[in-house]
Motif scaffolding. Structure first.
Motif, mmCIF file in Angstrom:
data_model
loop_
_atom_site.group_PDB
_atom_site.id
_atom_site.type_symbol
_atom_site.label_atom_id
_atom_site.label_comp_id
_atom_site.label_asym_id
_atom_site.label_seq_id
_atom_site.Cartn_x
_atom_site.Cartn_y
_atom_site.Cartn_z
ATOM 1 N N PHE A 38 0.830 -1.200 0.000
ATOM 2 C CA PHE A 38 0.000 0.000 0.000
ATOM 3 C C PHE A 38 0.864 1.250 0.000
ATOM 4 N N LYS A 39 0.457 2.222 -0.818
ATOM 5 C CA LYS A 39 1.097 3.532 -0.781
ATOM 6 C C LYS A 39 0.558 4.288 0.425
ATOM 7 N N TRP A 40 1.297 5.277 0.891
ATOM 8 C CA TRP A 40 0.882 6.036 2.076
ATOM 9 C C TRP A 40 -0.465 6.721 1.856
ATOM 10 N N GLU A 51 -6.775 7.627 -0.530
ATOM 11 C CA GLU A 51 -7.070 8.795 -1.367
ATOM 12 C C GLU A 51 -7.082 8.370 -2.835
ATOM 13 N N LEU A 52 -6.096 7.576 -3.226
ATOM 14 C CA LEU A 52 -6.023 7.110 -4.621
ATOM 15 C C LEU A 52 -7.230 6.260 -4.990
ATOM 16 N N LEU A 53 -7.687 5.412 -4.063
ATOM 17 C CA LEU A 53 -8.882 4.596 -4.318
ATOM 18 C C LEU A 53 -10.115 5.485 -4.491
ATOM 19 N N SER A 54 -10.243 6.507 -3.667
ATOM 20 C CA SER A 54 -11.375 7.431 -3.787
ATOM 21 C C SER A 54 -11.331 8.172 -5.120
ATOM 22 N N LEU A 55 -10.148 8.600 -5.533
ATOM 23 C CA LEU A 55 -10.009 9.291 -6.813
ATOM 24 C C LEU A 55 -10.352 8.371 -7.984
ATOM 25 N N GLU A 56 -10.017 7.103 -7.836
ATOM 26 C CA GLU A 56 -10.349 6.126 -8.883
ATOM 27 C C GLU A 56 -11.862 5.989 -9.022
ATOM 28 N N VAL A 57 -12.570 5.984 -7.897
ATOM 29 C CA VAL A 57 -14.031 5.881 -7.908
ATOM 30 C C VAL A 57 -14.647 7.120 -8.551
ATOM 31 N N SER A 113 -11.579 17.040 -7.084
ATOM 32 C CA SER A 113 -11.057 18.212 -6.394
ATOM 33 C C SER A 113 -11.464 18.205 -4.921
ATOM 34 N N GLU A 114 -12.714 17.824 -4.645
ATOM 35 C CA GLU A 114 -13.187 17.732 -3.258
ATOM 36 C C GLU A 114 -12.406 16.676 -2.483
ATOM 37 N N ILE A 115 -12.138 15.542 -3.111
ATOM 38 C CA ILE A 115 -11.379 14.465 -2.468
ATOM 39 C C ILE A 115 -9.970 14.941 -2.131
ATOM 40 N N ILE A 116 -9.304 15.552 -3.091
ATOM 41 C CA ILE A 116 -7.936 16.036 -2.869
ATOM 42 C C ILE A 116 -7.920 17.093 -1.773
ATOM 43 N N PHE A 145 -14.106 6.566 2.635
ATOM 44 C CA PHE A 145 -12.945 6.936 3.438
ATOM 45 C C PHE A 145 -13.038 8.344 3.999
ATOM 46 N N GLU A 146 -13.721 9.228 3.304
ATOM 47 C CA GLU A 146 -13.774 10.628 3.710
ATOM 48 C C GLU A 146 -14.835 10.901 4.783
#
Length: 165
Positions: free
Chosen positions: A77-79, A83-89, A98-101, A140-141
């Protein structure tokens, strides 16, 4: 007065955590982490200066340390995996991305777990609060506060009020 991170390091050793201490007290985070998270708790910084690896006895939960933040770890797993999984979704939804980041810009992941599903603990840096929050998959958020500070977080782990399997 003994610092809470030192008590926690000693507790982890006594409780069979896979703990590797650094040979010298130092910390050099890559710019993408250091510039993104400028107000990291000094207590957490001190832990990162001293600990190279900190993994629970089950090996299903681990603290993110310098190697994880810098991409030099053998952990899959990356640190910023969640976040990356949420961006993928979010796929092609730029506003959602943008909201996720923006959300993750204020939450520094410090612990990741795959015990019973994906979850994490993070330092909430919004408004310089420094509280510790916990998030779970799939949203996650959506987090809950578990401690008012990193020191309280360490204390709750040592008291087994926050279970780290």
């Amino acid at each position: 007065m003994k610092k809470k991170y030192m008590e926690f390091i000693n507790w982890a050793k006594e409780n069979n955590w896979n703990l590797i201490e650094k040979n010298e007290i130092s910390l050099k985070l890559k710019d993408d982490v250091a510039l993104r998270y400028k107000s990291i708790s000094s207590e957490y910084i001190e832990l990162l200066k001293r600990v190279k690896q900190l993994i629970s006895p089950s090996e299903k939960t681990w603290f993110l340390c310098e190697d994880e933040y810098n991409g030099n770890s053998d952990i899959t797993f990356k640190w910023n995996e969640f976040e990356l999984l949420s961006l993928e979704v979010a796929e092609d939804d730029d506003e959602w991305k943008s909201e996720i980041i923006s959300w993750w810009d204020e939450k520094l992941p410090i612990v990741m777990s795959v015990d019973g599903g994906y979850s994490f603990y993070a330092i909430d840096l919004s408004n310089n609060k420094g509280t510790i929050v916990k998030g779970y998959e799939p949203e996650f958020e959506e987090v809950e506060e578990v401690a008012s500070s990193i020191e309280e977080f360490f204390e709750l782990i040592m008291l087994n009020k926050i279970e780290m399997l």
